[in-house]
Design a protein around this motif. Structure first.
Motif, PDB file in Angstrom:
ATOM      1  N   VAL A 245       0.416  -1.239   0.153  1.00 26.23           N
ATOM      2  CA  VAL A 245      -0.162   0.011  -0.382  1.00 26.23           C
ATOM      3  C   VAL A 245       0.561   0.648  -0.179  1.00 26.23           C
ATOM      4  O   VAL A 245       0.480   2.414  -0.412  1.00 26.23           O
ATOM      5  CB  VAL A 245      -0.863   0.172   0.886  1.00 26.23           C
ATOM      6  N   ALA A 246       1.448   1.695   0.669  1.00 25.46           N
ATOM      7  CA  ALA A 246       2.688   2.661   0.936  1.00 25.46           C
ATOM      8  C   ALA A 246       3.528   2.616  -0.424  1.00 25.46           C
ATOM      9  O   ALA A 246       3.196   3.427  -0.978  1.00 25.46           O
ATOM     10  CB  ALA A 246       3.217   2.257   2.030  1.00 25.46           C
ATOM     11  N   VAL A 247       3.563   2.062  -1.135  1.00 21.42           N
ATOM     12  CA  VAL A 247       4.740   1.675  -2.449  1.00 21.42           C
ATOM     13  C   VAL A 247       3.947   2.554  -3.319  1.00 21.42           C
ATOM     14  O   VAL A 247       3.348   3.351  -4.438  1.00 21.42           O
ATOM     15  CB  VAL A 247       5.686   0.561  -2.746  1.00 21.42           C
ATOM     16  N   ASN A 248       2.539   2.194  -3.311  1.00 17.50           N
ATOM     17  CA  ASN A 248       1.307   1.868  -4.406  1.00 17.50           C
ATOM     18  C   ASN A 248       1.184   3.194  -4.233  1.00 17.50           C
ATOM     19  O   ASN A 248       0.551   4.467  -5.473  1.00 17.50           O
ATOM     20  CB  ASN A 248       0.678   1.222  -4.136  1.00 17.50           C
ATOM     21  N   ILE A 249       1.073   3.811  -3.334  1.00 14.25           N
ATOM     22  CA  ILE A 249       0.559   5.361  -2.875  1.00 14.25           C
ATOM     23  C   ILE A 249       1.474   6.274  -3.243  1.00 14.25           C
ATOM     24  O   ILE A 249       1.439   7.607  -4.067  1.00 14.25           O
ATOM     25  CB  ILE A 249       0.513   5.814  -1.723  1.00 14.25           C
TER      26      ILE A 249
ATOM     27  N   LYS B 237      -8.424  12.213  -3.594  1.00  8.44           N
ATOM     28  CA  LYS B 237      -7.654  12.772  -2.287  1.00  8.44           C
ATOM     29  C   LYS B 237      -6.452  13.939  -3.180  1.00  8.44           C
ATOM     30  O   LYS B 237      -6.413  14.550  -2.015  1.00  8.44           O
ATOM     31  CB  LYS B 237      -7.496  12.245  -1.254  1.00  8.44           C
ATOM     32  N   MET B 238      -5.736  13.317  -4.125  1.00 11.39           N
ATOM     33  CA  MET B 238      -4.556  13.856  -4.413  1.00 11.39           C
ATOM     34  C   MET B 238      -5.245  15.019  -4.864  1.00 11.39           C
ATOM     35  O   MET B 238      -4.118  16.277  -5.173  1.00 11.39           O
ATOM     36  CB  MET B 238      -3.285  13.072  -4.371  1.00 11.39           C
ATOM     37  N   LEU B 239      -5.123  15.467  -5.726  1.00 14.78           N
ATOM     38  CA  LEU B 239      -5.826  16.296  -6.950  1.00 14.78           C
ATOM     39  C   LEU B 239      -6.216  17.344  -6.085  1.00 14.78           C
ATOM     40  O   LEU B 239      -6.100  18.316  -6.057  1.00 14.78           O
ATOM     41  CB  LEU B 239      -6.881  15.487  -7.681  1.00 14.78           C
ATOM     42  N   ASP B 240      -7.039  16.482  -4.869  1.00 12.66           N
ATOM     43  CA  ASP B 240      -7.790  17.960  -4.136  1.00 12.66           C
ATOM     44  C   ASP B 240      -7.209  18.509  -2.674  1.00 12.66           C
ATOM     45  O   ASP B 240      -7.319  19.454  -2.330  1.00 12.66           O
ATOM     46  CB  ASP B 240      -8.892  17.107  -3.366  1.00 12.66           C
ATOM     47  N   ARG B 241      -5.648  17.800  -3.079  1.00 12.05           N
ATOM     48  CA  ARG B 241      -4.765  18.188  -1.800  1.00 12.05           C
ATOM     49  C   ARG B 241      -5.731  18.009  -0.738  1.00 12.05           C
ATOM     50  O   ARG B 241      -5.302  18.670   0.917  1.00 12.05           O
ATOM     51  CB  ARG B 241      -4.299  19.411  -2.045  1.00 12.05           C
TER      52      ARG B 241
ATOM     53  N   SER C 227      -2.513   8.863   2.168  1.00 14.35           N
ATOM     54  CA  SER C 227      -2.080   9.716   0.849  1.00 14.35           C
ATOM     55  C   SER C 227      -1.752  10.996   0.930  1.00 14.35           C
ATOM     56  O   SER C 227      -0.727  11.562  -0.560  1.00 14.35           O
ATOM     57  CB  SER C 227      -3.732  10.536   0.239  1.00 14.35           C
ATOM     58  N   GLY C 228      -1.227  11.549   2.314  1.00 15.45           N
ATOM     59  CA  GLY C 228      -0.405  12.741   2.262  1.00 15.45           C
ATOM     60  C   GLY C 228       1.629  12.161   1.916  1.00 15.45           C
ATOM     61  O   GLY C 228       1.807  13.840   1.877  1.00 15.45           O
ATOM     62  N   LEU C 229       1.680  10.836   1.729  1.00 17.20           N
ATOM     63  CA  LEU C 229       2.331  10.895   1.145  1.00 17.20           C
ATOM     64  C   LEU C 229       2.678  12.275  -0.170  1.00 17.20           C
ATOM     65  O   LEU C 229       3.870  12.916  -0.682  1.00 17.20           O
ATOM     66  CB  LEU C 229       3.314   9.673   0.156  1.00 17.20           C
ATOM     67  N   PHE C 230       1.773  12.373  -1.039  1.00 15.45           N
ATOM     68  CA  PHE C 230       1.794  13.773  -2.092  1.00 15.45           C
ATOM     69  C   PHE C 230       2.678  14.246  -1.344  1.00 15.45           C
ATOM     70  O   PHE C 230       3.449  15.625  -2.227  1.00 15.45           O
ATOM     71  CB  PHE C 230       0.410  13.241  -2.848  1.00 15.45           C
ATOM     72  N   LYS C 231       1.787  15.110  -0.656  1.00 19.96           N
ATOM     73  CA  LYS C 231       2.362  16.143  -0.038  1.00 19.96           C
ATOM     74  C   LYS C 231       4.158  16.130   0.541  1.00 19.96           C
ATOM     75  O   LYS C 231       4.188  17.530  -0.090  1.00 19.96           O
ATOM     76  CB  LYS C 231       1.887  16.675   1.611  1.00 19.96           C
ATOM     77  N   LEU C 232       4.679  15.093   0.642  1.00 20.03           N
ATOM     78  CA  LEU C 232       6.115  15.338   1.065  1.00 20.03           C
ATOM     79  C   LEU C 232       6.574  15.077  -0.951  1.00 20.03           C
ATOM     80  O   LEU C 232       7.352  16.007  -1.026  1.00 20.03           O
ATOM     81  CB  LEU C 232       6.090  13.736   1.891  1.00 20.03           C
TER      82      LEU C 232
END
Lengths: 292, 292, 292, 292
Positions: free
Chosen positions: A178-182, A222-226, A279-284
């Motif tokens: 899951v973490a890697v796919n995210i 969620k990522m598109l919407d931050r 999904s906050g991995l996207f923030k990083l």
């Protein structure tokens, strides 16, 4: 119908207990902060005042707590499960903990006449509410068979994967994937945004091909919407990646992307974002590219 | 029905051409090794003897070749598409190539009066045979609209994602996700095997939770069986990861897991396994853990 | 003594030109912004007004510019080196550029009767000022021998490493080692600070053992002081890591830590820190650990 | 002169004991396999038959064993150091172990009236033989001062870096730097070989610039010669990287290259190369590039 004790009525434990009430079981719940137990009582369960109280009359006990030491603490001691559960009680530990700790606790419980199962779940808060969790179960086949009707009250895909500890091992593998796919999705969306592509259209077509995944379905929007409201917190995922990388080292194997993503998730926590959804991995990922 | 030329009748191009014949189109095919064109002729198409011959009378030309230089070579020259296609011809390039090259070729084609679309696909040989490819299309909206009936003969999820080059950008993102997801699965299965878990049961329960993905569905079985027959070759995936990491660098962003998996895929090719299916990342993962 | 043209009087080029004047050579310098050439003139050189002017009478030309396209631009055109240098002129390109471009430019120069050497340097601004640069030289042995007296005016360790392009290949390897060693040091200091160790004492003892390095000697102090004034800029190091990872891919090999550190350096640039000294990797390392 | 017991006469411990004899100290040595103690006896020391025997009359005890559990085992029990050392004995543990274990053992020893120092070393077998080890010492300043004359018999750079455990923390940082620097060198040499550069000349010039390091000096030659005879074994370095990555996780920080190289070193051990010198990372690097 079964007499069930549920210990730990958090984000996951409470909806699981409520679903068991709905399924017609007799459910007593205990939680450190008692207001969670009140919510169970309002829905037709019983608010227990201690672990021992919850266990009174229970044929099955389900525990759902954050980490390995919590399970160890629950197992032992005068107010613990081993001291207070009747012989023959099925103990379903739904927590996500270290496989070796799960095995050790199960050995102790079995020596005391209990029937332990490690049964961590996947599917998140929504899966718990909807009663459609995936449950990966380690323990004796006969104990799994006996517990199955209860587990069917909280989950949909329920699989016996091996002896005690095996459920936790599969959960660790789950958290690695899951973490890697995210993170893969996060990097892909960053890439698409950097090139000015229509990301909604892109996610639609990506979802239709080999890149399609539950993570893309549930986390892309969620990522598109931050929108990084949890959901499943990065701090807990970080704990789980510590389990999987530690267990890989114990086993003498290497998991290069797993170790890499553990660093990235660890960084989110170190930077103070442990309370965000994973999904906050996207923030990083955005920040590392100067696009936060 | 439409008069269509298909250039490049390889693993992907031939089944696409056959599906277009089935859909009722008039299809002429050209391939360097002529026996592939014969198979098209046997199925009701026409075996063309050159690019120019294939283009005779064509309203739409589809190209499906391995790499950026192949598309550039097809575009120019006396026997090339630009010299031989009638004005107004729709050119659908289904190859997976560099986004910047796709844009440049499209600009040249458009200047010559053609209607270019970059339309790389996802779904593999089986998706091509079944006519259910995902197609990510870059180019003018009106050209996309005109091409859609033809594309529907070979794909299921067909999305216009932006201007010329955007299709290739999305394909690059697709390849990043797919490679990372495959490696995540490989590490997870290695981990499960190292701990002696029932891997079939484990994949079943993992597929039901957030770890579920097309990659798990399509590649998990192959990994358990050590069946690395292609499918999509690691050598091509390596080329694609060169595109995505290069394009990320061009854009001034960083894609840490993408760059990491590009090294792993590059290693499989360097070790002589470029001809294996990309699920062959599991072979490398096993070897790195001393378990080959 | 030799009649020398120096093209490019930046942070490195000017002190090199000044050292050549000191060594007794006749030096003409050209730079786009003419005030740098004035400083050379004040020290006894000649301020040239164009490349052609600088080349008038030159037996040796040294170029020191930022990137591959700059060298290509200097080579060709009416005001270029090939058009204006006398036959037999030794052309020492001290820039750090792509090995394949270096080879190609050298081939063109040789065809025009020049004697090209690629001679990138290591040692930084201080090394240039002190005239103690390491110089890694590619080209013909006889041309290297002829150029050696001039090179000795600017460097200390001067080694012929192979044919044209080989100097740049060694420089690429140099930049890989340096970036990775800097990041290793950054992580080690972060680790020591996190545990409250006396970092000055620690660096002293680390420097005495197998962890000792030029990077530790020159960058450790800067990291302890959070002094990231350049020195050698991260933006240039990022360009160099693009060269080394690209060349590794071309050669079909994998350089996992090189690719990884390229992502980290790329991130510093994306975040706007490209103007910092490359010891600024420590700033990124601190930030990733929530300790900035 | 001092009465010294040395426990553990392996690759490192024996030459350290011999150097202490040479320095004029009275040295009793104990080792599980007694032939090592015999070699000490031949050189003027005393072969002790047990830990207790070695400790008889000792003012200082030096321990040099492989891992944390070995130190814990040596500390406790009837035949252990705490039970048998006279009050006031200085205990120098030169093993490389977990900082938290070092601190805990030191606390127990101090409570029993001993004066514990954690004093891991760097410099390898040759450094031990030559008596020029770097020694990073944690513990009380007064105990460090008292131990210094003894430590000077085995090392050259001897630094007090903080309280108990700090020596091990610095050693962990040392091992992180060394592993990463070795891998950087391995990738650089692979790169140079892939491009056919004169690697001997290249290493000479690299050593003169910012890429210069002890690792380059000591391991470059071994890599060119494919000579992976230990030296310091990969299996021990793998243990140390487990310590540093675990301690980093404990501290809530991230060490991305450290975690990455831990995977690479782990892979060498998993593949059966744990007995090679740590320069054997080059063997893995060659294999990953298909050049073994």
């Amino acid at each position: 119908m079964t007499n069930i004790a549920v210990i730990g009525l958090g984000i996951m434990g409470l909806p699981m207990a409520l679903n068991l009430v709905q399924a017609g079981h007799t459910v007593a719940g205990f939680n450190r902060s008692p207001e969670r137990a009140e919510r169970l009582a309002e829905a037709g369960g019983r608010a227990a005042t201690s672990v021992a109280d919850a266990l009174a009359g229970a044929e099955v006990v389900i525990t759902m707590v954050p980490d390995s030491p919590d399970v160890v603490a629950l197992a032992g001691g005068d107010d613990g499960i081993i001291a207070n559960a009747a012989p023959g009680t099925i103990w379903i530990d739904a927590s996500s903990i270290r496989p070796d700790v799960a095995k050790q606790v199960a050995d102790e419980a079995r020596a005391a006449g209990l029937r332990p199962l490690d049964a961590p779940v996947s599917g998140g808060e929504q899966g718990a509410i909807d009663g459609v969790l995936s449950i990966m179960v380690g323990g004796e086949q006969s104990d799994f068979d006996a517990a199955l009707p209860v587990l069917q009250g909280v989950g949909k895909t329920i699989v016996h994967v091996g002896p005690s500890g095996a459920g936790q091992t599969v959960k660790a593998a789950n958290q690695l994937i899951v973490a890697v796919n995210i993170q893969a999705l996060a990097e892909a969306i960053l890439f698409l945004e950097a090139y000015g592509v229509d990301t909604e259209a892109a996610l639609a077509v990506l979802g239709g091909g080999l890149a399609g995944s539950k993570v893309l379905d549930q986390k892309g929007r969620k990522m598109l919407d931050r929108d990084f409201a949890p959901g499943f917190r990065l701090a807990l995922h970080n704990k789980d990646l510590g389990i999987v990388t530690g267990a890989a080292r114990e086993a003498g194997i290497v998991v290069p992307l797993g170790a890499h993503v553990a660093q990235l998730v660890g960084s989110t926590v170190a930077k103070g974002d442990g309370g965000l959804d994973h999904s906050g991995l996207f923030k990083l990922t955005l920040a590392a590219a100067g696009r936060e």
